[in-house]
Design a protein around this motif. Structure first.
Motif, PDB file in Angstrom:
ATOM      1  N   CYS A  40      44.001  42.936  36.322  1.00  0.00           N
ATOM      2  CA  CYS A  40      42.660  42.920  35.742  1.00  0.00           C
ATOM      3  C   CYS A  40      42.306  44.234  35.070  1.00  0.00           C
ATOM      4  CB  CYS A  40      41.623  42.565  36.794  1.00  0.00           C
ATOM      5  SG  CYS A  40      41.376  43.850  38.017  1.00  0.00           S
ATOM      6  N   HIS A 208      37.410  41.705  36.742  1.00  0.00           N
ATOM      7  CA  HIS A 208      38.178  40.509  36.438  1.00  0.00           C
ATOM      8  C   HIS A 208      38.372  40.467  34.934  1.00  0.00           C
ATOM      9  CE1 HIS A 208      39.872  36.585  36.663  1.00  0.00           C
ATOM     10  NE2 HIS A 208      38.827  35.952  36.167  1.00  0.00           N
ATOM     11  N   GLN A 213      32.544  42.599  36.901  1.00  0.00           N
ATOM     12  CA  GLN A 213      31.767  41.400  37.173  1.00  0.00           C
ATOM     13  C   GLN A 213      30.491  41.743  37.922  1.00  0.00           C
ATOM     14  OE1 GLN A 213      32.830  38.312  36.134  1.00  0.00           O
ATOM     15  NE2 GLN A 213      34.505  39.377  35.121  1.00  0.00           N
ATOM     16  N   PHE A 229      32.934  34.003  40.277  1.00  0.00           N
ATOM     17  CA  PHE A 229      34.182  34.730  40.497  1.00  0.00           C
ATOM     18  C   PHE A 229      34.043  35.662  41.693  1.00  0.00           C
ATOM     19  CE2 PHE A 229      36.753  38.456  40.265  1.00  0.00           C
ATOM     20  CZ  PHE A 229      38.009  37.886  40.223  1.00  0.00           C
ATOM     21  N   PHE A 233      36.001  35.552  45.199  1.00  0.00           N
ATOM     22  CA  PHE A 233      36.996  36.608  45.407  1.00  0.00           C
ATOM     23  C   PHE A 233      36.739  37.379  46.696  1.00  0.00           C
ATOM     24  CE2 PHE A 233      38.915  40.783  44.769  1.00  0.00           C
ATOM     25  CZ  PHE A 233      40.197  40.394  44.438  1.00  0.00           C
ATOM     26  N   GLU A 369      28.028  30.047  35.281  1.00  0.00           N
ATOM     27  CA  GLU A 369      28.576  30.488  36.569  1.00  0.00           C
ATOM     28  C   GLU A 369      27.844  31.705  37.129  1.00  0.00           C
ATOM     29  OE1 GLU A 369      32.860  30.725  36.598  1.00  0.00           O
ATOM     30  OE2 GLU A 369      32.963  28.545  36.442  1.00  0.00           O
TER      31      GLU A 369
END
Ligand SMILES: Nc1ncnc2c1ncn2[C@@H]1O[C@H](COP(=O)(O)OP(=O)(O)OP(=O)(O)O)[C@@H](O)[C@H]1O
Ligand SMILES: [Mg+2]
Lengths: 373, 288
Positions: A40, A208, A213, A229, A233, A369
């Protein structure tokens, strides 16, 4: 005082954009953890901070000084590498003093620094050995020692524990944390292990695909993940993320899992959640609920009785870990994980009653999201 | 079935042995003949043939070949030419190896614009035939005023050797983990300090390979030796030719064989003592 400020940093390797505009600011004495899946861009970002890689765009400031055009050695940093990068032909002592030798530190001061650091890290017995004669844990300590002889503005750690076995990793994790408390240094620490991130950080940046994020303290990252995400995660086992529908219930709102089904489950939303969820009334959302918020039926969550909802659900599988039992169940047609006390016997294939903590529900917009409530 | 294989195996193995021994013999016969002749007297060789066992051991051939035999009107044997070769091979080997190590280090471990091109062009030299470079070298040596000197040969062999030494060292150094260099840069070490303190101490295996390669190659080299030097300046490989053509009377095979063996001795010794390091170095990694 800000120890590190990164603004608008971009980096591409050929056609691949590895960092897509990173902004971070770290105060003096903080322990920042950069966490994210493999590839990433964590190491790339760390190398840019260290000056080993030049950013395509953006600025890096260390201790309020713009360092874009400053050599790595003049950035007032020390770095520990994942591979440790010990000089194979030098003894432990030479490995530790090499940097001071390059900076023309007087011999007396060098000896004192080696003495101090080797005692701190308990490597004083190893000073005459070569790296090939050390165990993994000892090499890791020497690599730390090489960084600690300096008194830099910033320590950079690139996955320093990932080559150690599980037990040693937990030990070293504690040691690094204590070390941070003792010397009060500013640390930027890269890992792809979310447990390391949660346990050590004062602040976490979840990365990410070349983007940050979420950048927040561990509690916020864990309880209020900014998007799906981050929700998936962080945490092991990860947060349950299932589709649900926002409906009105009494004078408030509720989220329904499996709306329209006979086994639908309705979870009331808290007052704070209602503010964000209002716009999604009668629409589909993704509901996030941590496994530890689903427990055996007589569990009480917090002082407030109303937070706890009783549900009945078929048990599909159990996974005893010793300290607790992970249970896979079906709620409103969706599979969810719960964490129950190890002495509760659950009928696999049959129904059982559970208590659900509805205070910490997270709602995400299914299209973007992003966290909405 | 299994028995058939067991009965068959020894036969095929004998065939393989026979073939291998035959080839080895083919290959070794010239060496054997030379060794035998070097200890035969001239009468012995003259009365029988060039191929035969010595009737008595005549070690005097070696003394003559070394010190008194006449080559091109000078009766000092091959010793002055051996000295020439040593004067040529030692500096040429050391300098070309060091340059190769520095080149390999730069190309393998430092990124710079066009680094792959530089590497490609340098290693192209490995594939160019010597003959192609004779005329250019003649012009260069003339302009530098180095014609017919040992220095000229050192110069040529250093330049020509860089292709190989760079290739060897670069291929060895690419295995050095980049993190090592990053750590050194953060420690404050520069280009030369990293080379001297970190890369060079890791290099003995490849330096041994390179030195052995350069030494044998430069010692045995012949074409440049005969082309660019004459008379007293020649290295031993070139002088040996003079030795075989300058004999007016009957050919002295015994002395000539001894001279050839003396000339071959340095590379044979290198093979005997360095051979195992050579093989080990070729397969060694930079960092265990
Ligand atoms: N020198 C380079 N040249 C080309 N691509 C590179 C280079 N360095 C890194 N990359 C690419 O950039 C991306 C990010 O790499 P990076 O090493 O920063 O990942 P990471 O987050 O540290 O991963 P890991 O957890 O596996 O260490 C990867 O896709 C990688 O292939
Ligand atoms: Mg990495």
């Amino acid at each position: 005082m800000s120890a590190l400020r990164i603004a608008g940093v971009r980096k591409r390797f050929g056609a691949q954009e590895v960092l897509k505009g990173i902004d971070l600011e770290v105060d003096s004495g903080e322990f920042l953890v950069l966490v994210g899946p493999s590839g990433c861009g964590k190491s790339t970002l760390l190398n840019i901070i260290a000056g080993l890689e030049a950013p395509g765009e953006g600025t890096v400031e260390i201790g309020s000084r713009l360092v874009n055009d400053v050599e790595p050695k003049d950035r007032d940093i020390a770095m520990v590498f994942q591979s440790y990068a010990l000089y194979p032909t030098m003894t432990v002592r030479q490995n530790i003093t090499f940097g001071m030798e390059c900076r023309n530190v007087p011999k007396r001061a060098q000896d004192e620094a080696v003495e101090r650091v080797s005692r701190l890290l308990q490597i004083d017995q190893l000073l005459h050995r070569k790296p090939s004669q050390l165990s993994g844990g000892q090499r890791q300590r020497v690599a730390m020692g090489r960084a600690l002889v300096r008194d830099p503005t910033l320590f950079l750690f690139d996955e320093p524990l990932s080559n150690l076995d599980a037990k040693l990793r937990v030990e070293m994790r504690l040691e690094i944390k204590q070390l941070h408390r003792r010397i009060g240094a500013t640390i930027v620490y890269v890992t792809h292990d979310q447990i390391e991130a949660m346990t050590m950080a004062t602040r976490i940046a979840v990365m990410h695909q070349g983007e940050v994020q979420q950048f927040a303290d561990p509690e916020t990252i864990y309880n209020r993940p900014a998007n799906l995400f981050v929700a998936r995660f962080m945490g092991a086992p990860p947060m349950n993320c299932v589709s649900a529908r926002v409906v009105s219930a009494g004078d408030g709102l509720a989220a329904v899992i499996g709306a329209g089904r006979p086994d639908a489950i309705q979870l009331p939303l808290s007052r704070e959640a209602e503010a964000g969820a209002g716009a999604f009334k009668d629409r589909a959302v993704v509901l996030g609920i941590r496994p530890e918020c689903i427990a055996e039926e007589d569990r009480r969550f917090g002082a407030d009785e109303r937070g706890s909802i009783a549900v009945e659900a078929p048990v599909e599988m159990t996974e005893p870990t010793g300290a607790e039992t992970i249970v896979l169940m079906r709620l409103g047609g969706e599979q969810l994980l719960g964490r129950v006390s190890p002495d509760v016997r659950l009928p696999v294939g049959g129904n059982a009653r559970f208590a659900v903590d509805a205070r910490k529900l997270c709602l995400f917009d299914p299209a973007t999201e992003r966290l909405i409530a | 079935m299994a028995e058939a294989i067991r009965r068959q195996a020894p036969l095929s193995r004998w065939v393989i042995y026979a073939v291998l021994i035959l080839f080895a013999a083919f290959y070794l016969v010239p060496l054997l003949v030379t060794v035998l002749n070097s200890v035969r007297t001239e009468q012995d060789i003259g009365s029988t043939s060039v191929v035969g066992w010595p009737r008595e051991l005549a070690l005097s051939n070696f003394g003559k070949a070394w010190g008194t035999y006449c080559i091109a009107q000078r009766c000092e044997g091959i010793s002055p030419f051996m000295l020439n070769s040593i004067m040529m091979v030692v500096p040429a080997t050391i300098i070309s190896t060091l340059i190769g190590a520095l080149n390999g280090y730069s190309i393998a471990l430092w990124r710079f614009r066009g680094d792959n091109w530089v590497f490609g062009i340098i290693t192209l030299g490995v594939f160019l035939p010597e003959q192609m470079k004779l005329v250019p070298w003649t012009l260069v040596l003339r302009d530098l005023g180095l014609s017919n000197t040992i220095t000229a040969l050192v110069f040529i062999h250093v330049i020509q050797g860089i292709s190989f030494t760079t290739l060897f060292c670069r291929n060895y150094y690419v295995a050095i983990p980049p993190d090592l260099l990053k750590a050194a840069k953060i420690d404050g070490a520069g280009y030369f300090r990293i080379f001297w303190r970190i890369v060079l101490p890791l290099s003995p295996p490849i330096l041994i390979v390179t030195v052995i390669w350069q030494f044998t190659h430069i010692w045995n080299e012949f074409l440049y030796g005969v082309t660019f030097t004459t008379g007293a300046q020649q290295p031993v490989t070139a002088a040996l030719i003079a030795l075989s053509v300058s004999v007016a009377e009957a050919p002295q095979y015994g002395v000539q064989s001894a001279a050839v063996l003396i000339a071959a001795l340095p590379t044979l010794l290198v093979y005997l003592f360095g051979g195992k390091y050579f093989l080990r170095g070729l397969t060694a990694g930079a960092v265990k």
